[in-house]
Design an enzyme around this catalytic site. Structure first.
Site, PDB file in Angstrom:
ATOM      1  N   LYS A   1       0.990  -1.145  -0.025  1.00 25.91           N
ATOM      2  CA  LYS A   1       0.083  -0.038  -0.007  1.00 25.91           C
ATOM      3  C   LYS A   1       0.809   1.209  -0.117  1.00 25.91           C
ATOM      4  CE  LYS A   1      -1.971   1.595   4.199  1.00 25.91           C
ATOM      5  NZ  LYS A   1      -1.344   3.026   4.114  1.00 25.91           N
ATOM      6  N   ASN A   2       1.762   1.363   0.952  1.00 28.06           N
ATOM      7  CA  ASN A   2       2.846   2.583   0.893  1.00 28.06           C
ATOM      8  C   ASN A   2       3.744   2.931  -0.120  1.00 28.06           C
ATOM      9  OD1 ASN A   2       1.193   2.976   3.466  1.00 28.06           O
ATOM     10  ND2 ASN A   2       3.140   2.603   4.743  1.00 28.06           N
TER      11      ASN A   2
ATOM     12  N   CYS B   1      -5.268  12.850  13.152  1.00 31.31           N
ATOM     13  CA  CYS B   1      -5.727  11.562  13.053  1.00 31.31           C
ATOM     14  C   CYS B   1      -5.643  10.487  14.352  1.00 31.31           C
ATOM     15  CB  CYS B   1      -5.037  10.937  11.855  1.00 31.31           C
ATOM     16  SG  CYS B   1      -3.491  10.035  12.067  1.00 31.31           S
TER      17      CYS B   1
ATOM     18  N   ARG C   1       0.300  14.559  13.578  1.00 25.56           N
ATOM     19  CA  ARG C   1       0.590  14.305  12.142  1.00 25.56           C
ATOM     20  C   ARG C   1       0.628  15.446  11.156  1.00 25.56           C
ATOM     21  NH1 ARG C   1      -1.174   8.382  10.044  1.00 25.56           N
ATOM     22  NH2 ARG C   1       0.827   8.868   8.704  1.00 25.56           N
TER      23      ARG C   1
ATOM     24  N   ASP D   1       4.554   0.461  12.263  1.00 23.81           N
ATOM     25  CA  ASP D   1       3.094  -0.142  11.586  1.00 23.81           C
ATOM     26  C   ASP D   1       2.976  -1.814  11.904  1.00 23.81           C
ATOM     27  OD1 ASP D   1       2.570   2.504  10.298  1.00 23.81           O
ATOM     28  OD2 ASP D   1       2.982   1.563   8.336  1.00 23.81           O
TER      29      ASP D   1
ATOM     30  N   ARG E   1      -8.574  -0.683   4.288  1.00 23.81           N
ATOM     31  CA  ARG E   1      -7.623   0.207   3.812  1.00 23.81           C
ATOM     32  C   ARG E   1      -6.230  -0.413   3.414  1.00 23.81           C
ATOM     33  NH1 ARG E   1      -5.851   4.378   7.479  1.00 23.81           N
ATOM     34  NH2 ARG E   1      -4.221   4.692   5.767  1.00 23.81           N
TER      35      ARG E   1
HETATM   36  C1  UD1 Z   1       4.306   6.769   6.508  1.00 26.63           C
HETATM   37  C2  UD1 Z   1       3.360   5.682   6.226  1.00 26.63           C
HETATM   38  C3  UD1 Z   1       2.615   5.112   7.466  1.00 26.63           C
HETATM   39  C4  UD1 Z   1       3.719   4.854   8.609  1.00 26.63           C
HETATM   40  C5  UD1 Z   1       4.663   6.164   8.807  1.00 26.63           C
HETATM   41  C6  UD1 Z   1       5.954   5.740   9.736  1.00 26.63           C
HETATM   42  C7  UD1 Z   1       2.676   6.110   4.027  1.00 26.63           C
HETATM   43  C8  UD1 Z   1       1.508   6.417   2.843  1.00 26.63           C
HETATM   44  N1  UD1 Z   1       2.357   6.030   5.248  1.00 26.63           N
HETATM   45  O1  UD1 Z   1       3.243   7.999   6.999  1.00 26.63           O
HETATM   46  O2  UD1 Z   1       2.084   3.877   7.168  1.00 26.63           O
HETATM   47  O3  UD1 Z   1       3.232   4.467   9.973  1.00 26.63           O
HETATM   48  O4  UD1 Z   1       5.238   6.452   7.385  1.00 26.63           O
HETATM   49  O5  UD1 Z   1       6.821   4.850   9.225  1.00 26.63           O
HETATM   50  O6  UD1 Z   1       3.770   5.732   3.578  1.00 26.63           O
HETATM   51  N2  UD1 Z   1       6.190  14.430  10.985  1.00 26.63           N
HETATM   52  C9  UD1 Z   1       6.224  15.849  11.247  1.00 26.63           C
HETATM   53  N3  UD1 Z   1       6.171  16.713  10.044  1.00 26.63           N
HETATM   54  C10 UD1 Z   1       5.923  16.429   8.915  1.00 26.63           C
HETATM   55  C11 UD1 Z   1       5.778  15.201   8.621  1.00 26.63           C
HETATM   56  C12 UD1 Z   1       6.031  14.110   9.670  1.00 26.63           C
HETATM   57  O7  UD1 Z   1       6.703  16.218  12.452  1.00 26.63           O
HETATM   58  O8  UD1 Z   1       5.830  17.233   8.242  1.00 26.63           O
HETATM   59  C13 UD1 Z   1       6.302  13.517  12.030  1.00 26.63           C
HETATM   60  C14 UD1 Z   1       5.265  12.568  12.238  1.00 26.63           C
HETATM   61  O9  UD1 Z   1       4.076  13.159  13.067  1.00 26.63           O
HETATM   62  C15 UD1 Z   1       5.857  11.415  12.882  1.00 26.63           C
HETATM   63  C16 UD1 Z   1       7.171  11.421  12.220  1.00 26.63           C
HETATM   64  O10 UD1 Z   1       7.384  12.534  11.608  1.00 26.63           O
HETATM   65  O11 UD1 Z   1       5.858  11.659  14.145  1.00 26.63           O
HETATM   66  C17 UD1 Z   1       7.206  10.302  11.164  1.00 26.63           C
HETATM   67  O12 UD1 Z   1       6.005  10.402  10.234  1.00 26.63           O
HETATM   68  P1  UD1 Z   1       5.988  10.335   8.523  1.00 26.63           P
HETATM   69  O13 UD1 Z   1       7.154   9.314   8.312  1.00 26.63           O
HETATM   70  O14 UD1 Z   1       5.990  11.393   8.051  1.00 26.63           O
HETATM   71  O15 UD1 Z   1       4.518   9.316   8.371  1.00 26.63           O
HETATM   72  P2  UD1 Z   1       3.983   9.550   6.951  1.00 26.63           P
HETATM   73  O16 UD1 Z   1       4.819   9.617   6.029  1.00 26.63           O
HETATM   74  O17 UD1 Z   1       2.699  10.321   7.292  1.00 26.63           O
END
Ligand code: UD1
Length: 419
Positions: free
Chosen positions: A22-23, A116, A121, A305, A397
């Site tokens: 999915k990711n 969420c 996030r 995850d 999902r």
């Molecule tokens: C992706 C995965 C999700 C997984 C996560 C962590 C997808 C579609 N989803 O989510 O399944 O659980 O990686 O492996 O690939 N953060 C910030 N600012 C930002 C972005 C992130 O502070 O702009 C923080 C988040 O709150 C979190 C950390 O960084 O604490 C990691 O999140 P991130 O790797 O961005 O998760 P996603 O990419 O949303």
């Protein structure tokens, strides 16, 4: 609404085939926006999230058709640059269209995802990165309005934190920016490698795959791609943990064992036999499960995850386990439900202490997010009696044909209409 009903307590045997990730599918589908033409993606899982992103592309004038697990996407007529709140609220990863839309049209209007079930996030890293490439970003009425006059300009971007989708978004923007972009402290998840491979096929010039620094030399033109989505390591890990929890001997086929090394390491520590060969792993659990501590981390560390599913296994261990969630601030929503099944878990901040016990008992449970729901499935196949899991749309999902795959391993599981 549907619910999943599991009659637990039967060991699992046989073979389960893993779908595309999915990711990886989500960013690769978004990447088709980068250049007009017919893109072909193989091994695309048919999930609620992949349907959502295809629906989103459809609202932008993109045409696509699915033939089995192959999806052909024609992005020639891309005409809209907006991702509405209606779609983004159902799937945060919709934000992945931001980079490609800016690269192709110089304009993107994407609803802010908001918080969420697993935490706030934010998307500050995505937006700050785009600003460094010369994009003007305004936030109004819950939307990110991003615009760039002419091409984006290469720059050096240092992420404060490793973020998977921020890395992907900036990468997709930078491939057509003028000059060279260096992104430091990027995430190294295998799904990012899959995206880099697709972008490279499209003509992008990217150095540093699988390292924490990427160097992108912008190009003027890209071409459509044909590529396969990598296997879903989280789906594979979930079935491996289900076999460990229920007991049995099963082979997880069409996965990449290397992508599961942190989990395999833990499983070997808790007393399970794991045999890796080529593109499969065989998981054999005969004796008791011993407790092990787990701390989630970015790849190649233990994936957040799989934290909830691992916790379900630890609830059945022969000792006490300490589980630290270091990635998300609120990712213990499954604990209350696992407790309803008899698990002994206490939480302090981002640390859960799990005291293992011989048996869990089936119960009516529901979860608030995808992986929390998966942990209830892992607990449910092992628990004595009937477990009913509501809000199945969370599982839909991220898990293709969950009931079919678990039934194939001998689990007694069915989907029923609720109420
Ligand atoms: C992706 C995965 C999700 C997984 C996560 C962590 C997808 C579609 N989803 O989510 O399944 O659980 O990686 O492996 O690939 N953060 C910030 N600012 C930002 C972005 C992130 O502070 O702009 C923080 C988040 O709150 C979190 C950390 O960084 O604490 C990691 O999140 P991130 O790797 O961005 O998760 P996603 O990419 O949303």
């Amino acid at each position: 609404m549907d619910k999943i009903v599991i009659k637990g307590g039967r060991p699992l045997f046989g073979e389960v085939r893993i779908s595309g990730a999915k990711n990886a599918a989500l960013p690769l589908i978004a990447a088709t926006l980068l250049t007009p033409g017919l893109h072909t993606l193989h091994n695309v899982p048919d999930l609620r999230d992949t349907r959502t992103i295809l629906l989103l592309l459809g609202t932008m004038g993109v045409k696509w058709e699915r033939d089995g697990s192959t999806v052909r996407i024609d992005s020639t007529d891309l005409s809209e640059f907006e991702a509405s709140y209606e779609l983004v609220k159902t799937m945060r990863a919709s934000v992945l269209v931001l980079g490609p839309l800016l690269a192709r049209l110089g304009r993107a209007r994407v609803s802010l995802p908001g918080g969420c079930a697993i935490g706030a996030r934010p998307i500050n890293l995505h937006l700050d990165g785009l600003k460094r490439l010369g994009v003007t970003v305004e936030l109004e009425k819950g939307y990110v309005d991003a615009i760039v006059d002419g091409p984006m300009h290469g720059n050096t971007i240092v992420f404060d934190k490793q973020s998977v989708t921020a890395t992907e978004n900036i990468l997709m923007a930078a491939v057509v920016a003028d000059g060279t972009t260096v992104i430091k402290n990027v995430a190294r998840e295998p799904e990012i490698g899959n995206l880099i491979d697709m972008l490279t096929i499209m003509g992008a010039r990217i150095k540093g795959r699988d390292t924490s620094q990427l160097e992108i030399e912008g190009v003027n033109e890209l071409r459509p791609a044909e590529i396969s989505i990598i296997p879903d390591r989280i789906e594979a890990g979930t079935y491996a943990l289900a076999v460990c929890a229920a007991g049995g001997d099963a082979t997880i086929v069409d996965c990449i064992p290397e992508h599961l090394s942190s989990l395999i390491d833990k499983l070997q520590t808790v007393g399970v036999t794991v045999e890796e060969s080529g593109n499969s792993i065989r998981v054999i659990r005969k004796g008791p499960i011993y407790a092990v501590d787990v701390s989630t981390a970015t790849y190649p560390g233990f994936p957040t995850d799989l934290q909830a599913q691992m916790m379900a296994l630890m609830a059945l261990s022969n000792g006490a386990s300490v589980i630290d969630e270091t990635i998300f601030e609120n990712r213990f929503m499954h604990v209350a439900e696992l407790r309803r099944m008899g698990a002994d878990i206490t939480i302090k901040g981002r640390t859960a202490t799990v005291k293992g016990m011989r048996d869990l008992s089936g119960a009516q449970v529901m979860a608030t997010d995808l992986r929390a729901s998966a942990s209830l499935v892992v607990a449910g196949v092992a628990a004595k009696g009937i477990t009913e899991i509501s809000r199945v749309y969370h599982l839909d999902r991220g898990y293709e044909d969950l009931e079919g795959k678990l039934s194939g391993l001998g689990a007694v599981i069915r989907r029923e209409k609720e109420g």
